[in-house]
Design an enzyme around this catalytic site. Structure first.
Site, PDB file in Angstrom:
ATOM      1  N   ASN A   6       4.112 -15.385 -42.941  1.00 19.40           N
ATOM      2  CA  ASN A   6       4.162 -13.940 -42.795  1.00 19.40           C
ATOM      3  C   ASN A   6       5.034 -13.396 -43.935  1.00 19.40           C
ATOM      4  OD1 ASN A   6       4.530 -11.297 -42.029  1.00 19.40           O
ATOM      5  ND2 ASN A   6       5.519 -11.748 -40.070  1.00 19.40           N
ATOM      6  N   PHE A   7       4.388 -12.726 -44.875  1.00 17.94           N
ATOM      7  CA  PHE A   7       5.135 -12.217 -46.041  1.00 17.94           C
ATOM      8  C   PHE A   7       6.054 -11.048 -45.656  1.00 17.94           C
ATOM      9  CE2 PHE A   7       2.306 -13.444 -49.979  1.00 17.94           C
ATOM     10  CZ  PHE A   7       2.371 -14.769 -49.615  1.00 17.94           C
ATOM     11  N   LYS A   8       5.760 -10.405 -44.505  1.00 16.92           N
ATOM     12  CA  LYS A   8       6.519  -9.202 -44.103  1.00 16.92           C
ATOM     13  C   LYS A   8       6.498  -8.192 -45.275  1.00 16.92           C
ATOM     14  CE  LYS A   8       9.154 -12.011 -40.911  1.00 16.92           C
ATOM     15  NZ  LYS A   8      10.387 -12.245 -40.175  1.00 16.92           N
ATOM     16  N   GLU A  92       9.300  -7.531 -35.081  1.00 18.70           N
ATOM     17  CA  GLU A  92       9.801  -6.448 -35.948  1.00 18.70           C
ATOM     18  C   GLU A  92       9.045  -5.152 -35.683  1.00 18.70           C
ATOM     19  OE1 GLU A  92       9.526  -8.772 -39.502  1.00 18.70           O
ATOM     20  OE2 GLU A  92      11.278  -9.914 -38.844  1.00 18.70           O
ATOM     21  N   GLU A 159       8.042 -16.519 -30.921  1.00 16.87           N
ATOM     22  CA  GLU A 159       9.077 -16.284 -31.927  1.00 16.87           C
ATOM     23  C   GLU A 159      10.271 -15.597 -31.277  1.00 16.87           C
ATOM     24  OE1 GLU A 159       7.336 -16.045 -36.133  1.00 16.87           O
ATOM     25  OE2 GLU A 159       6.993 -14.087 -35.263  1.00 16.87           O
ATOM     26  N   GLY A 165      14.760 -14.713 -38.956  1.00 14.41           N
ATOM     27  CA  GLY A 165      15.523 -14.240 -40.113  1.00 14.41           C
ATOM     28  C   GLY A 165      17.014 -14.503 -40.020  1.00 14.41           C
ATOM     29  N   SER A 195      13.064 -18.934 -38.253  1.00 15.64           N
ATOM     30  CA  SER A 195      13.899 -19.748 -39.144  1.00 15.64           C
ATOM     31  C   SER A 195      13.385 -21.174 -39.350  1.00 15.64           C
ATOM     32  CB  SER A 195      15.352 -19.763 -38.662  1.00 15.64           C
ATOM     33  OG  SER A 195      15.890 -18.449 -38.717  1.00 15.64           O
TER      34      SER A 195
END
Ligand code: 13P
Length: 235
Positions: A6-8, A92, A159, A165, A195
């Site tokens: 996931n590049f976010k 997020e 998650e 993160g 992570s």
């Protein structure tokens, strides 16, 4: 196994191209058998020519073909690139952008209707984890409310919010227990995210009921992501 990145809000259009070229070369050279998922930012979406085991998907979309939803993309924009994979319910989006369970379920229904492959994310915050596994399961199952768990193109990513993160992954024992309990309700493939990195990916992929990983930070460097794929190939 499923190895997903996931590049976010990272990578540009140019760097996404370079990333995918390196990844494709690696997969071909190593003859890797993993199922790879890449979620670039929407500015970098395109009709990529990649081998069929590399799936490019969108990180988010509004459940509509097109319309007046400023800042969002809909089906028409995704279809332009022939993409049919989507990430729904990432923490997020739930916690920073305030996406409700009702909206997550609406997105799920819409993209299920469109026959998309859906990576659907769930995960509890720290204060829930601290209350123990029963609370953790109750919280995670609530995030599955309204989701058709029998959909054959569903993948569920567990998650925990506190592990995303932060550099602190959930422990093998915590992942094993949570995925074990989730597996009693969900027969779709289960992923772990939070992570994950080159050092931890092997022990995580070896956990029972863990069919893959969804990686953020440690996957943004293509060499590190390829290393994780190579580790998966060695299991
Ligand atoms: P990190 O790997 O940076 O913890 O992010 C995980 C994640 O949110 C993937 O969707």
């Amino acid at each position: 196994m499923i190895i997903a990145s996931n590049f976010k809000t990272n990578h540009t259009r140019n760097s996404t191209y370079a990333y995918l070229a390196t990844l494709q070369e690696f997969i071909t050279k190593k003859d890797s058998k993993q199922d790879i998922y890449i979620f670039p930012p929407s500015t970098a979406l395109d009709g990529f020519t990649l081998s069929s085991q590399i799936h490019v998907g969108v990180q988010n979309a509004y459940p509509v073909e097109k319309g007046s939803f400023t800042g969002e993309i809909g089906l028409e924009q995704i279809n332009e690139f022939g993409l049919n994979t989507i990430l729904i319910g990432h923490s997020e989006r739930r916690h920073i952008l305030g996406e409700s369970q009702a909206l997550c379920a609406k997105k799920f229904d819409y993209f299920k209707e469109q026959d998309f492959e859906i990576v659907y994310c769930i995960g509890e915050p720290l204060e829930v984890r601290e209350k123990g596994i029963d609370e953790v399961m109750a919280y995670n199952l609530k995030q599955l409310e309204g989701i058709d768990l029998s959909y054959d193109k569903l993948i569920v990513a567990y998650e925990p919010v506190w592990a995303i993160g932060t550099g602190v992954s959930a422990s093998v024992q915590q992942i094993e227990e949570t995925l074990g309990k989730l597996h009693q309700k969900v027969k779709a493939p289960l992923l772990y995210g939070g992570s994950v990195n080159v050092s931890s990916v092997k022990e995580i992929l070896e956990i029972e009921h863990c069919e893959g990983v969804l990686v953020g930070t440690a996957s943004w460097d293509v060499d590190s992501f390829c290393q994780m794929i190579e580790i998966a190939d060695s299991i």
